[in-house]
Enzyme design. Structure first.
Site: not given
Lengths: 97, 473
Positions: B78, B153, B177
């Site tokens: 990420k 997210s 997330s």
């Protein structure tokens, strides 16, 4: 409970420049979100959170890192530098005193 | 090798048996990315050259008989986890050209294993959002239906693994997330116990909530990745000392907070949840209703605590030490202009909201009250775990939704997190495991089943999730 929200003042506090268009949006959205989160005031909870059990997480003040070890990798990330220093605009000025 | 079904566990066996090399494995993933990612946009940047170097290094380790769990395993990272010398942007204009000055602890651990980093994945800006549509660089599409979001997210990480463009991925979870995109993309996602995984080198969003965790295709894979990144880290003052939580006695009792599930869940998602519970009952678990009367306050508490922490954490982006810089006459003006140009709409919304709930005159009614209510939510969990071993609920109220469906209504987007934020507020571990699919417009969309355990209870979550996996279709 719908508190009056002065978005202009909040944006100023948060150091955010906000356009007129965004201001109009936020003036609608922020009170709507606050109305939603105000639910918490109905909960059966004490007034204050309990004080957490604290323990020391600081390391012992020993084995210092040699000066300069991380200087280049950190200072090179700065938008503006002078030698090994980060250069910034003047913060304190006579005029605003 | 079939990348659509390959697991870390299988790849480990194959690599060690020299069925293919780490270089061939990584190349297969790089080829898959080149072929597919244009239509998915899971990656913000692909590191083909360095990945090949890392793979060659992994092959040397394997040849020398020094292979470890993740040696030669191609992973996606990420875009809010630092890798020294590489761009790390949090999908924000603010950090579009920022190069990380150091490695996050999780990266140091993965490097020591000889893992391969394929690239950095798309996300909602600074990890704020539930759809990956808040990325400053365009949304990610769900591989199961490209008209839908992958969740967020960590949507890029989820889409990369689901599309066979990474074997597994790291994400971060502040309110769901990791778990919600895992649910929407048909993966296993774990938010570890608060403090279980070091956050050194993770860009902070809500510091009392954030955790790094794995997204993977199977429970075993999620576990392998978690085992390699967990552990105490002196660089993170919120890191838990090893052995801080003692494993409790497992009674195989699963609690369901029925009253909390009565509204807001799609009927077929709830039906799938109930069917999964039945499967577990047949597999020998005892199912109990648990009263957790304060769970309905979790989402409102979260949307006070999180923005408050966001507004303070993101104060660091002022264009002085790193990130975007905009010239202006005075230092104050430059802050305002940088933050206007660098932050997207949701980030600004949360900063304004957080500034309000912390401001003098309102902090008592909002921030302090939220902290007190957070305590009673935590107590709901503590009490529940006296009766049951784990608490089950859906991961999200529905399957993946359409791109653009919720972008104009922040509250509708926030409701995606209604079940997941509870674990972050309590600091307990929570895992989403695929439970089946529901149909939307002729497409079968995956739906996750969520398990939450007591602090340090990851092992039990993995064990129960294995039973969900094993008894599934």
């Amino acid at each position: 409970m719908a508190d009056k929200v002065d978005v202009v003042a909040l944006a100023k506090l948060a150091r955010l420049e906000v356009s007129g268009e965004e201001l109009a949006k936020l003036e609608k959205e922020i009170p709507a979100i606050l109305e939603f989160v105000a639910e918490i005031q109905k909960a059966n909870a004490p007034k204050e959170a309990a004080t957490p059990v604290l323990h020391n997480v600081m390391r012992a003040d020993e084995n210092p890192i040699e000066p300069g070890t991380h200087t280049e990798s950190l200072v090179s990330a700065a938008p503006s530098r002078e030698g090994d220093r980060i250069s910034v605009k003047q913060v304190i000025s006579r005029k605003h005193a | 090798m079939d990348l659509s079904t390959l697991t870390i566990a299988q790849a480990r066996k194959d690599l060690d048996a020299k069925k293919y090399s780490a270089l061939e494995l990584s190349q297969a993933y790089l080829d898959a990315i080149a072929k597919k990612d244009q239509g998915i946009h899971a990656y913000l940047e692909v590191w083909a050259d360095s990945a090949q170097k890392e793979a060659k290094h992994a092959d040397e380790l394997i040849k020398a008989g020094k292979s470890q769990a993740l040696t030669g395993i191609p992973l996606a990272i990420k875009d809010n986890i630092l890798i020294e010398g590489r761009t790390c942007s949090s999908a924000s204009k603010m950090l579009e050209h920022y190069k990380a000055s150091y490695d996050a602890t999780v990266i140091t651990k993965l490097k020591a294993e000889g893992a391969v980093f394929l690239g950095r994945t798309n996300m909602d800006e600074f990890a704020m959002g539930s759809s990956t549509e808040n990325s400053a660089f365009g949304p990610t599409m769900n591989p199961h239906d490209t008209t839908r979001v992958p969740g967020g997210s960590s949507g890029g990480s989820a889409a990369a693994v689901a599309a066979g463009m990474a074997l597994a991925a790291l994400g971060s979870d502040t309110g769901g997330s990791i778990r919600q995109p895992s649910s929407h993309c048909g993966l296993v996602g774990l938010k570890p116990t608060y403090g279980a995984v070091s956050r050194y080198g993770l860009m902070p969003m809500g510091s009392s909530l954030d955790q790094i965790g794995p997204l993977a295709r199977t429970v075993d894979d999620a576990r392998i990745l978690f085992e390699e990144i967990r552990g105490y880290d002196a660089q993170d003052s919120t890191s838990n000392p090893d052995g801080m939580y003692k494993a409790g006695k497992v009674r195989k009792v699963i609690g369901v907070p029925r009253a909390f599930l009565e509204k807001g869940v799609d009927p077929d998602v709830l039906a799938l949840f109930n069917a999964t519970i039945e499967r577990l009952r047949k597999a020998g678990y005892q199912i109990e209703d648990v009263a957790m009367p304060n769970l309905p306050y979790a989402l409102p508490v979260y949307y006070v605590v999180c923005p408050a922490e966001v507004s303070t954490n993101l104060a660091r982006y002022d264009g002085v030490r790193y990130g975007l810089s905009v010239p202006a006459a005075t230092v104050g003006e430059s802050y305002e202009k940088i933050r206007a140009a660098g932050f997207g709409p949701e980030t600004r919304r949360r900063i304004v909201l957080g500034t309000f709930v912390l401001s003098s005159g309102y902090a008592d009614a909002y921030y302090r009250t939220a902290r007190a209510v957070r305590d009673v939510i935590r107590a709901d969990f503590t009490n529940a775990f006296k009766e049951v071993d784990c608490v089950a609920m859906p991961t999200a109220p529905g399957p993946a939704f359409k791109l653009g469906e919720k972008t104009s209504d922040p509250l509708a987007m926030y409701l995606e997190d209604i079940f997941s934020v509870t674990a972050n507020l309590a600091g307990v571990p929570a895992l989403s495991v695929p439970a089946g699919t529901v149909a939307r417009e002729g497409k079968q969309l995956p739906v996750g089943f969520q398990l939450m355990g007591a602090h340090g209870g990851e092992d039990m979550l993995f064990a129960i999730a294995k039973d969900v996996e094993r008894t599934g279709a």
